[in-house]
Design a protein around this motif. Structure first.
Motif, short mmCIF file in Angstrom:
data_model
loop_
_atom_site.label_atom_id
_atom_site.label_comp_id
_atom_site.label_asym_id
_atom_site.label_seq_id
_atom_site.Cartn_x
_atom_site.Cartn_y
_atom_site.Cartn_z
N TYR A 33 0.91 -1.20 0.15
CA TYR A 33 -0.17 -0.02 -0.07
C TYR A 33 0.92 1.19 0.11
O TYR A 33 2.02 1.35 0.62
CB TYR A 33 -0.83 -0.02 1.06
CG TYR A 33 -1.89 -1.11 1.33
CD1 TYR A 33 -1.29 -2.37 1.97
CD2 TYR A 33 -3.06 -1.14 1.23
CE1 TYR A 33 -2.31 -3.61 2.10
CE2 TYR A 33 -4.02 -2.21 1.38
CZ TYR A 33 -3.36 -3.40 1.76
OH TYR A 33 -4.17 -4.39 2.19
N TYR A 35 0.48 5.35 0.81
CA TYR A 35 -0.30 6.21 1.48
C TYR A 35 0.53 7.76 1.36
O TYR A 35 1.71 7.72 1.51
CB TYR A 35 -0.71 5.98 3.03
CG TYR A 35 -1.48 4.98 3.19
CD1 TYR A 35 -1.20 3.54 3.21
CD2 TYR A 35 -2.66 5.25 3.49
CE1 TYR A 35 -2.04 2.61 3.41
CE2 TYR A 35 -3.78 4.26 3.61
CZ TYR A 35 -3.51 2.89 3.57
OH TYR A 35 -4.26 2.14 3.75
N SER A 45 -5.06 7.11 1.18
CA SER A 45 -4.75 6.05 0.51
C SER A 45 -4.47 6.18 -0.89
O SER A 45 -5.41 7.11 -1.76
CB SER A 45 -5.91 4.78 0.41
OG SER A 45 -5.50 3.65 -0.49
N VAL A 48 -3.19 0.32 -4.06
CA VAL A 48 -3.11 -1.04 -3.48
C VAL A 48 -2.53 -1.76 -4.33
O VAL A 48 -3.08 -1.78 -5.62
CB VAL A 48 -4.42 -1.43 -2.81
CG1 VAL A 48 -4.08 -2.85 -2.24
CG2 VAL A 48 -5.13 -0.57 -1.89
N LEU A 50 -1.26 -5.67 -5.55
CA LEU A 50 -1.54 -6.92 -5.08
C LEU A 50 -0.82 -8.25 -5.83
O LEU A 50 -0.98 -9.32 -5.30
CB LEU A 50 -3.06 -7.31 -5.24
CG LEU A 50 -3.99 -6.26 -4.36
CD1 LEU A 50 -5.53 -6.48 -4.80
CD2 LEU A 50 -3.83 -6.46 -2.89
N ASN A 94 -0.84 -11.28 7.30
CA ASN A 94 -1.92 -12.03 7.61
C ASN A 94 -2.93 -11.73 6.84
O ASN A 94 -3.98 -11.19 7.20
CB ASN A 94 -2.30 -11.30 9.11
CG ASN A 94 -0.99 -11.65 10.19
OD1 ASN A 94 -0.34 -12.30 10.05
ND2 ASN A 94 -0.83 -10.66 11.10
N PHE A 95 -3.04 -12.31 5.71
CA PHE A 95 -4.09 -11.93 4.72
C PHE A 95 -5.46 -12.31 5.07
O PHE A 95 -5.58 -13.36 5.58
CB PHE A 95 -3.79 -12.78 3.29
CG PHE A 95 -4.54 -12.42 2.41
CD1 PHE A 95 -5.51 -13.33 1.97
CD2 PHE A 95 -4.80 -11.18 1.74
CE1 PHE A 95 -6.45 -13.28 0.70
CE2 PHE A 95 -5.83 -10.70 0.92
CZ PHE A 95 -6.65 -12.08 0.14
N GLY A 96 -6.26 -11.35 5.03
CA GLY A 96 -7.81 -11.86 5.56
C GLY A 96 -8.14 -10.95 6.91
O GLY A 96 -9.08 -10.69 7.25
N ASN A 97 -6.85 -10.48 7.36
CA ASN A 97 -7.07 -9.43 8.72
C ASN A 97 -5.53 -8.85 8.45
O ASN A 97 -4.72 -8.99 9.15
CB ASN A 97 -7.13 -10.11 10.00
CG ASN A 97 -7.11 -9.30 11.10
OD1 ASN A 97 -7.48 -8.13 10.91
ND2 ASN A 97 -6.63 -9.59 12.32
N GLU A 98 -5.74 -7.73 7.74
CA GLU A 98 -4.51 -7.00 7.42
C GLU A 98 -3.83 -6.09 8.53
O GLU A 98 -4.54 -5.08 8.90
CB GLU A 98 -4.81 -6.09 6.28
CG GLU A 98 -3.42 -5.87 5.35
CD GLU A 98 -3.40 -6.97 4.42
OE1 GLU A 98 -3.53 -6.88 3.27
OE2 GLU A 98 -2.81 -8.14 4.90
N LEU A 100 -0.68 -3.87 8.75
CA LEU A 100 0.11 -3.19 8.21
C LEU A 100 1.33 -2.72 8.74
O LEU A 100 1.26 -2.31 10.10
CB LEU A 100 -0.52 -1.86 7.37
CG LEU A 100 -1.74 -1.88 6.57
CD1 LEU A 100 -2.04 -0.51 5.98
CD2 LEU A 100 -1.31 -2.65 5.45
#
Lengths: 112, 115
Positions: A33, A35, A45, A48, A50, A94-98, A100
């Motif tokens: 990401y 910012y 932001s 992103v 990926l 922690n993909f699914g609960n990011e 940063l």
């Protein structure tokens, strides 16, 4: 422990010039990401990214991601004063609960 | 479009006092994050919640606690405040990131000054 490094930390550039900010990270991740932060303000932001080879552009800013090199770049084209701000890259884990992990930030000053 | 709402925007507390920060995520966002940014520093992850359950924990002192309520708003409680707790505290929210590509949106932040 994931480490995210940006360089340069400080950048002064003249209007109209091009420059690149680099973001290196130490462990495998495919989510990065970018910012922007004005002094004392929120984190806005920008991009992103990926996947390996991802490239995104918005106005004078273009970001890219090389997951194999663990490197992302933010390229500024023909800088204008309004781009003066601090730019942070952040790597997601922690993909699914990011969670940063932010880089150190690059304070960009555009000189007229 | 609605953004992440934080309150208060500024507060001044004395050492050893308690402070509570509130965060209202973007509607329909199910994940809330708290970050702490010291002067001239990068934001540091404190804690996150998904669907009202704590999902990850970072460098959050034991003096701090947080929770997410049934309406998805979150509160960060800080006790026994120390001078070093003076910082800008951000709340952020997102849709479940199991759907890739979702952006994490940050609020305006709450400035805490401990004197």
């Amino acid at each position: 422990e994931l480490k995210v490094e940006q360089n340069p930390l400080f950048l002064s550039m003249q209007e109209g010039k091009n420059y690149t900010i680099y973001c290196n990270y130490s462990t495998t991740s495919d989510r990065l990401y970018w910012y922007r932060q004005d002094p004392g303000k929120s984190l806005e932001s920008l991009f992103v990214l990926l996947s390996n080879g991802a490239v995104k552009q918005e106005g004078r800013l273009m970001a890219s991601l090389d997951t194999k090199a663990r490197l992302s770049t933010l390229h500024i084209t023909a800088a204008v004063h309004d781009l003066s701000a601090t730019y942070f890259c952040a790597v997601g884990t922690n993909f699914g609960n990011e969670k940063l992990t932010f880089g150190t930030g690059t304070r960009l000053t555009i000189i007229p | 479009a609605a953004g992440v709402i934080q309150s208060p925007r500024h507060l001044i507390k004395e050492k050893r006092e308690t402070a509570t920060l509130k965060c209202y995520p973007i509607p329909r966002h199910d994940t809330v994050y708290w970050y702490q940014q010291g002067p001239g520093q990068d934001p540091q992850f404190l804690i996150s919640f998904y669907e009202k359950m704590q999902s990850d924990k970072g460098s959050i002192p034991d003096r701090f606690s947080a929770q997410q309520f049934s309406d998805y708003h979150s509160e960060l409680n800080m006790s026994s405040l120390e001078l070093g707790d003076s910082a800008l505290y951000f709340c952020a929210s997102s849709l479940a990131l199991r759907v890739s590509g979702n952006t994490i949106y940050f609020g305006e932040g709450s400035w805490l000054t401990v004197v």
